[in-house]
Write a protein that holds these residues in place. Structure first.
Motif, PDB file in Angstrom:
ATOM      1  N   LYS A  83       0.867  -1.338   0.065  1.00 33.91           N
ATOM      2  CA  LYS A  83      -0.178   0.054  -0.074  1.00 33.91           C
ATOM      3  C   LYS A  83       0.816   1.114  -0.071  1.00 33.91           C
ATOM      4  O   LYS A  83       2.113   1.378   0.466  1.00 33.91           O
ATOM      5  CB  LYS A  83      -0.787  -0.087   1.213  1.00 33.91           C
ATOM      6  N   LYS A  84       0.336   2.407  -0.601  1.00 29.18           N
ATOM      7  CA  LYS A  84       1.163   3.627  -0.462  1.00 29.18           C
ATOM      8  C   LYS A  84       0.303   4.678   0.359  1.00 29.18           C
ATOM      9  O   LYS A  84      -0.853   4.363   0.411  1.00 29.18           O
ATOM     10  CB  LYS A  84       1.262   3.953  -1.996  1.00 29.18           C
ATOM     11  N   ALA A  85       1.011   5.551   0.542  1.00 27.35           N
ATOM     12  CA  ALA A  85       0.384   6.596   1.358  1.00 27.35           C
ATOM     13  C   ALA A  85      -0.650   7.448   0.430  1.00 27.35           C
ATOM     14  O   ALA A  85      -0.289   7.508  -0.797  1.00 27.35           O
ATOM     15  CB  ALA A  85       1.228   7.611   1.826  1.00 27.35           C
ATOM     16  N   GLU A  86      -1.395   8.166   1.116  1.00 30.91           N
ATOM     17  CA  GLU A  86      -2.505   8.958   0.293  1.00 30.91           C
ATOM     18  C   GLU A  86      -1.606   9.776  -0.712  1.00 30.91           C
ATOM     19  O   GLU A  86      -0.680  10.759  -0.139  1.00 30.91           O
ATOM     20  CB  GLU A  86      -3.475   9.697   1.261  1.00 30.91           C
ATOM     21  N   GLU A  88       0.483   9.522  -2.890  1.00 29.42           N
ATOM     22  CA  GLU A  88       1.646   8.707  -3.708  1.00 29.42           C
ATOM     23  C   GLU A  88       1.231   7.970  -5.089  1.00 29.42           C
ATOM     24  O   GLU A  88       2.068   7.484  -5.719  1.00 29.42           O
ATOM     25  CB  GLU A  88       2.266   7.616  -2.886  1.00 29.42           C
ATOM     26  N   GLY A  89      -0.143   7.858  -5.317  1.00 24.99           N
ATOM     27  CA  GLY A  89      -0.235   7.244  -6.635  1.00 24.99           C
ATOM     28  C   GLY A  89      -0.626   5.642  -6.553  1.00 24.99           C
ATOM     29  O   GLY A  89      -0.875   5.178  -5.482  1.00 24.99           O
ATOM     30  N   GLU A  90      -1.023   5.063  -7.646  1.00 18.13           N
ATOM     31  CA  GLU A  90      -1.485   3.613  -7.398  1.00 18.13           C
ATOM     32  C   GLU A  90      -0.285   2.747  -7.207  1.00 18.13           C
ATOM     33  O   GLU A  90       0.945   2.928  -7.570  1.00 18.13           O
ATOM     34  CB  GLU A  90      -1.808   3.145  -9.211  1.00 18.13           C
ATOM     35  N   VAL A  91      -0.293   1.538  -6.826  1.00 21.33           N
ATOM     36  CA  VAL A  91       0.423   0.593  -6.239  1.00 21.33           C
ATOM     37  C   VAL A  91       0.734  -0.500  -7.373  1.00 21.33           C
ATOM     38  O   VAL A  91      -0.128  -0.932  -8.075  1.00 21.33           O
ATOM     39  CB  VAL A  91      -0.364  -0.338  -5.028  1.00 21.33           C
ATOM     40  N   ASP A  92       2.085  -0.434  -7.668  1.00 24.50           N
ATOM     41  CA  ASP A  92       2.297  -1.390  -8.683  1.00 24.50           C
ATOM     42  C   ASP A  92       2.144  -2.982  -7.989  1.00 24.50           C
ATOM     43  O   ASP A  92       2.594  -3.176  -7.234  1.00 24.50           O
ATOM     44  CB  ASP A  92       4.111  -1.183  -8.815  1.00 24.50           C
TER      45      ASP A  92
END
Length: 111
Positions: A83-86, A88-92
């Motif tokens: 998961k990425k922080a709000e 930061e874009g989509e997760v690969d």
């Protein structure tokens, strides 16, 4: 991050020589507040999971002017959730295989 350029250069070389401590070159440290820097990556992945960085500050550039603030150790741990922080874009989706769900899996990956 003030040290991003140095860390990116180090990580680039560290992932080409997994499990090896890579030292910063003089040109990496040029125009920085660091007198030494090194990094280690566990594999050749372009994701920095499990990478570790050591940054040693020039004496006159130590954080808050405190002589005790001579260095910083930074690690990128893969333990957790893909998961990425709000913002930061989509997760690969490819990152999912790199994220370790338990501390045991994490320790197996680095040792």
């Amino acid at each position: 991050c003030r040290h991003r350029r140095v860390q990116e250069a180090l990580f680039d070389r560290a992932r080409q020589a997994p499990q090896t401590l890579v030292l910063a070159l003089p040109e990496d440290l040029k125009d920085s507040d660091l007198k030494f820097a090194a990094a280690r990556a566990i594999d050749g992945s372009d994701h920095p999971f499990c990478a570790a960085f050591v940054l040693v500050f020039k004496e006159d550039k130590r954080p808050f002017g405190q002589k005790e603030n001579m260095a910083m150790v930074y690690t990128v741990g893969p333990l957790g959730v893909n998961k990425k922080a709000e913002g930061e874009g989509e997760v690969d989706p490819e990152r999912e295989r790199l994220v370790k769900a338990t501390k045991e899996l994490f320790l197996q990956a680095i040792y």
